[in-house]
Design a protein around this motif. Structure first.
Motif, PDB file in Angstrom:
ATOM      1  N   TYR A 119      -7.814   2.460 -15.134  1.00  0.00           N
ATOM      2  CA  TYR A 119      -8.099   1.507 -16.439  1.00  0.00           C
ATOM      3  C   TYR A 119      -8.928   0.375 -16.260  1.00  0.00           C
ATOM      4  CZ  TYR A 119      -4.589   5.017 -17.702  1.00  0.00           C
ATOM      5  OH  TYR A 119      -3.704   6.104 -17.867  1.00  0.00           O
ATOM      6  N   GLY A 120      -8.888  -0.257 -14.909  1.00  0.00           N
ATOM      7  CA  GLY A 120      -9.750  -1.658 -14.727  1.00  0.00           C
ATOM      8  C   GLY A 120     -11.064  -1.252 -14.498  1.00  0.00           C
ATOM      9  N   ARG A 121     -11.804  -2.136 -13.693  1.00  0.00           N
ATOM     10  CA  ARG A 121     -13.166  -1.989 -13.160  1.00  0.00           C
ATOM     11  C   ARG A 121     -13.410  -1.491 -11.779  1.00  0.00           C
ATOM     12  NH1 ARG A 121     -13.516  -6.312 -17.053  1.00  0.00           N
ATOM     13  NH2 ARG A 121     -13.223  -7.776 -15.426  1.00  0.00           N
ATOM     14  N   ALA A 122     -12.353  -1.230 -11.032  1.00  0.00           N
ATOM     15  CA  ALA A 122     -12.422  -0.761  -9.900  1.00  0.00           C
ATOM     16  C   ALA A 122     -13.071   0.813  -9.615  1.00  0.00           C
ATOM     17  CB  ALA A 122     -10.798  -0.545  -9.258  1.00  0.00           C
ATOM     18  N   GLU A 123     -14.122   0.403  -8.583  1.00  0.00           N
ATOM     19  CA  GLU A 123     -14.833   1.687  -8.422  1.00  0.00           C
ATOM     20  C   GLU A 123     -14.196   2.950  -8.095  1.00  0.00           C
ATOM     21  OE1 GLU A 123     -16.947   4.441  -6.134  1.00  0.00           O
ATOM     22  OE2 GLU A 123     -15.851   2.928  -5.082  1.00  0.00           O
ATOM     23  N   SER A 124     -13.231   2.781  -7.111  1.00  0.00           N
ATOM     24  CA  SER A 124     -12.305   3.873  -6.683  1.00  0.00           C
ATOM     25  C   SER A 124     -10.924   3.405  -6.331  1.00  0.00           C
ATOM     26  CB  SER A 124     -13.082   4.516  -5.484  1.00  0.00           C
ATOM     27  OG  SER A 124     -13.068   3.644  -4.429  1.00  0.00           O
ATOM     28  N   MET A 125      -9.989   4.252  -5.693  1.00  0.00           N
ATOM     29  CA  MET A 125      -8.701   3.800  -5.221  1.00  0.00           C
ATOM     30  C   MET A 125      -8.625   4.355  -3.825  1.00  0.00           C
ATOM     31  SD  MET A 125      -4.995   4.562  -7.114  1.00  0.00           S
ATOM     32  CE  MET A 125      -5.498   3.750  -8.738  1.00  0.00           C
ATOM     33  N   ASN A 126      -8.025   3.636  -3.207  1.00  0.00           N
ATOM     34  CA  ASN A 126      -7.640   3.891  -1.761  1.00  0.00           C
ATOM     35  C   ASN A 126      -6.785   5.270  -1.768  1.00  0.00           C
ATOM     36  OD1 ASN A 126      -5.293   3.320   0.369  1.00  0.00           O
ATOM     37  ND2 ASN A 126      -7.203   2.831   1.322  1.00  0.00           N
ATOM     38  N   LEU A 127      -6.963   5.992  -0.729  1.00  0.00           N
ATOM     39  CA  LEU A 127      -6.414   7.145  -0.528  1.00  0.00           C
ATOM     40  C   LEU A 127      -4.920   6.901  -0.684  1.00  0.00           C
ATOM     41  CD1 LEU A 127      -6.153  10.160   0.002  1.00  0.00           C
ATOM     42  CD2 LEU A 127      -6.248   9.534   2.358  1.00  0.00           C
ATOM     43  N   ALA A 128      -4.384   6.107   0.391  1.00  0.00           N
ATOM     44  CA  ALA A 128      -2.863   5.832   0.508  1.00  0.00           C
ATOM     45  C   ALA A 128      -2.357   5.316  -0.845  1.00  0.00           C
ATOM     46  CB  ALA A 128      -2.371   4.675   1.536  1.00  0.00           C
ATOM     47  N   THR A 129      -3.131   4.327  -1.591  1.00  0.00           N
ATOM     48  CA  THR A 129      -2.661   4.087  -2.910  1.00  0.00           C
ATOM     49  C   THR A 129      -2.199   5.133  -3.910  1.00  0.00           C
ATOM     50  OG1 THR A 129      -3.753   1.955  -2.452  1.00  0.00           O
ATOM     51  CG2 THR A 129      -3.032   2.353  -4.852  1.00  0.00           C
ATOM     52  N   ALA A 130      -3.259   5.879  -4.010  1.00  0.00           N
ATOM     53  CA  ALA A 130      -3.434   7.009  -4.827  1.00  0.00           C
ATOM     54  C   ALA A 130      -2.166   7.993  -4.533  1.00  0.00           C
ATOM     55  CB  ALA A 130      -4.818   7.731  -4.887  1.00  0.00           C
ATOM     56  N   ALA A 131      -2.201   8.123  -3.471  1.00  0.00           N
ATOM     57  CA  ALA A 131      -1.066   9.234  -2.828  1.00  0.00           C
ATOM     58  C   ALA A 131       0.487   8.753  -3.043  1.00  0.00           C
ATOM     59  CB  ALA A 131      -0.985   9.459  -1.272  1.00  0.00           C
ATOM     60  N   SER A 132       0.529   7.371  -3.050  1.00  0.00           N
ATOM     61  CA  SER A 132       1.814   6.827  -3.261  1.00  0.00           C
ATOM     62  C   SER A 132       2.252   6.744  -4.687  1.00  0.00           C
ATOM     63  CB  SER A 132       1.677   5.242  -2.732  1.00  0.00           C
ATOM     64  OG  SER A 132       1.550   4.998  -1.584  1.00  0.00           O
ATOM     65  N   VAL A 133       1.072   6.618  -5.707  1.00  0.00           N
ATOM     66  CA  VAL A 133       1.363   7.031  -6.990  1.00  0.00           C
ATOM     67  C   VAL A 133       1.740   8.438  -7.468  1.00  0.00           C
ATOM     68  CG1 VAL A 133       0.032   6.823  -9.119  1.00  0.00           C
ATOM     69  CG2 VAL A 133      -0.175   4.944  -7.659  1.00  0.00           C
ATOM     70  N   CYS A 134       0.952   9.032  -6.838  1.00  0.00           N
ATOM     71  CA  CYS A 134       0.951  10.584  -7.105  1.00  0.00           C
ATOM     72  C   CYS A 134       2.628  10.949  -6.704  1.00  0.00           C
ATOM     73  CB  CYS A 134       0.241  11.614  -6.499  1.00  0.00           C
ATOM     74  SG  CYS A 134      -1.464  11.337  -7.038  1.00  0.00           S
ATOM     75  N   LEU A 135       3.189  10.541  -5.615  1.00  0.00           N
ATOM     76  CA  LEU A 135       4.419  10.988  -4.992  1.00  0.00           C
ATOM     77  C   LEU A 135       5.554  10.256  -5.699  1.00  0.00           C
ATOM     78  CD1 LEU A 135       3.548  10.854  -1.001  1.00  0.00           C
ATOM     79  CD2 LEU A 135       4.083  12.750  -2.299  1.00  0.00           C
ATOM     80  N   TYR A 136       5.210   8.965  -6.143  1.00  0.00           N
ATOM     81  CA  TYR A 136       6.211   8.402  -6.943  1.00  0.00           C
ATOM     82  C   TYR A 136       6.493   9.003  -8.464  1.00  0.00           C
ATOM     83  CZ  TYR A 136       8.728   5.158  -4.388  1.00  0.00           C
ATOM     84  OH  TYR A 136       9.682   4.299  -3.513  1.00  0.00           O
ATOM     85  N   GLU A 137       5.299   9.376  -8.982  1.00  0.00           N
ATOM     86  CA  GLU A 137       5.380  10.004 -10.185  1.00  0.00           C
ATOM     87  C   GLU A 137       6.069  11.305 -10.075  1.00  0.00           C
ATOM     88  OE1 GLU A 137       4.524   9.539 -13.347  1.00  0.00           O
ATOM     89  OE2 GLU A 137       2.979   7.754 -13.199  1.00  0.00           O
TER      90      GLU A 137
END
Length: 268
Positions: free
Chosen positions: A241-259
């Motif tokens: 939702y912000g202006r970041a070009e991409s998301m670190n793999l470990a961060t994205a994985a953490s989000v998915c697992l917690y969802e």
């Protein structure tokens, strides 16, 4: 007290920084009071040798008491010895030699898991360690590492898990196609995390995350090739939702697992 950094056993422990020597011996190096404490608490049977500097033993009496309570002998070692053994420039006063402890993929799926992370060609040790830690925190049942993923007993991986390596089962050297097929046969929906996928928010609203799930996470730079994406039931992306070009793999994985964890607990 072990004081000679050039002693044979000190050199042997230092060689555990090499993957070839870890494969030859079936051992790996564990460093620091927190990680050693976790091993002594959850898997003391894996601890083969344990060393501590006098200063560290005094500062962390709970760790040496845990070793004593588990019936594991330990030995004082000098700072120079710990530095030689260590994979870091600033050792934390404790070093343990442990047995490697992978789990067979068959045993993982036979236990009817509800949340599994499958890692395909994750190459960065820090990322792998962080994902293992996040999977542990999210209550995942297991991890499966394909043959092209970094060695989970790499010292940098071990350090970044901060002991989570001893908390949940993981398989190594697996084949992605056979693992996704086995997950599906076990009643898990296979979701691939990929920037080309549909929004995680939409998948959550659909209620899919409340079902038993196997998440597939790919390489940091390339993600998952199209043929590997085709092995999944759905491809899902974490929206930015912000202006970041991409998301670190470990961060994205953490989000998915917690969802998935949130959805499973809401349903319980």
């Amino acid at each position: 007290m072990l004081e000679n950094p050039r002693a044979g056993r000190v050199k042997a422990i230092a060689k555990l920084s090499r993957r070839s020597y870890r494969q030859e011996t079936g051992l790996f190096l564990l460093e620091g009071p927190q990680a050693v404490s976790e091993a002594l608490t959850w898997r003391p049977d894996l601890v083969v040798e344990l060393y501590a500097t006098p200063t560290a033993a005094e500062r962390h009496r709970d760790v040496v008491e845990a070793a004593d309570n588990a019936g594991i002998s330990w030995e004082f070692a000098s700072e120079d010895v710990l530095l030689t053994m260590s994979d870091t420039v600033t050792p934390q006063g404790f070093a343990a030699v442990c047995r490697q402890h992978p789990t067979a993929a068959k045993d993982i799926f036979d236990s009817s898991p509800k949340l599994v992370a499958i890692l395909e060609e994750v190459r960065d040790p820090g990322n792998l360690g962080t994902i293992i830690r996040a999977a542990d925190a999210a209550g995942a049942d297991a991890l499966i590492l394909t043959g092209r993923t970094v060695d989970p007993f790499n010292p940098k991986v071990v350090r970044s898990t901060t002991g989570s390596l001893f908390h949940l089962p993981f398989a190594v050297g697996a084949d992605l196609a056979s693992m996704t097929a086995r997950a599906r046969a076990g009643g898990l929906t296979v979701l691939a995390a990929d920037v080309k996928g549909e929004s995680l928010v939409d998948v959550r609203r659909e209620g899919l995350l409340a079902t038993p799930t196997a998440w597939v996470f790919g390489n940091e730079a390339r993600g998952l090739d199209d043929d590997k994406l085709a092995l999944a039931d759905r491809a899902v992306t974490v929206p930015i939702y912000g202006r970041a070009e991409s998301m670190n793999l470990a961060t994205a994985a953490s989000v998915c697992l917690y969802e998935s964890a949130f959805a499973h607990h809401d349903r319980a």
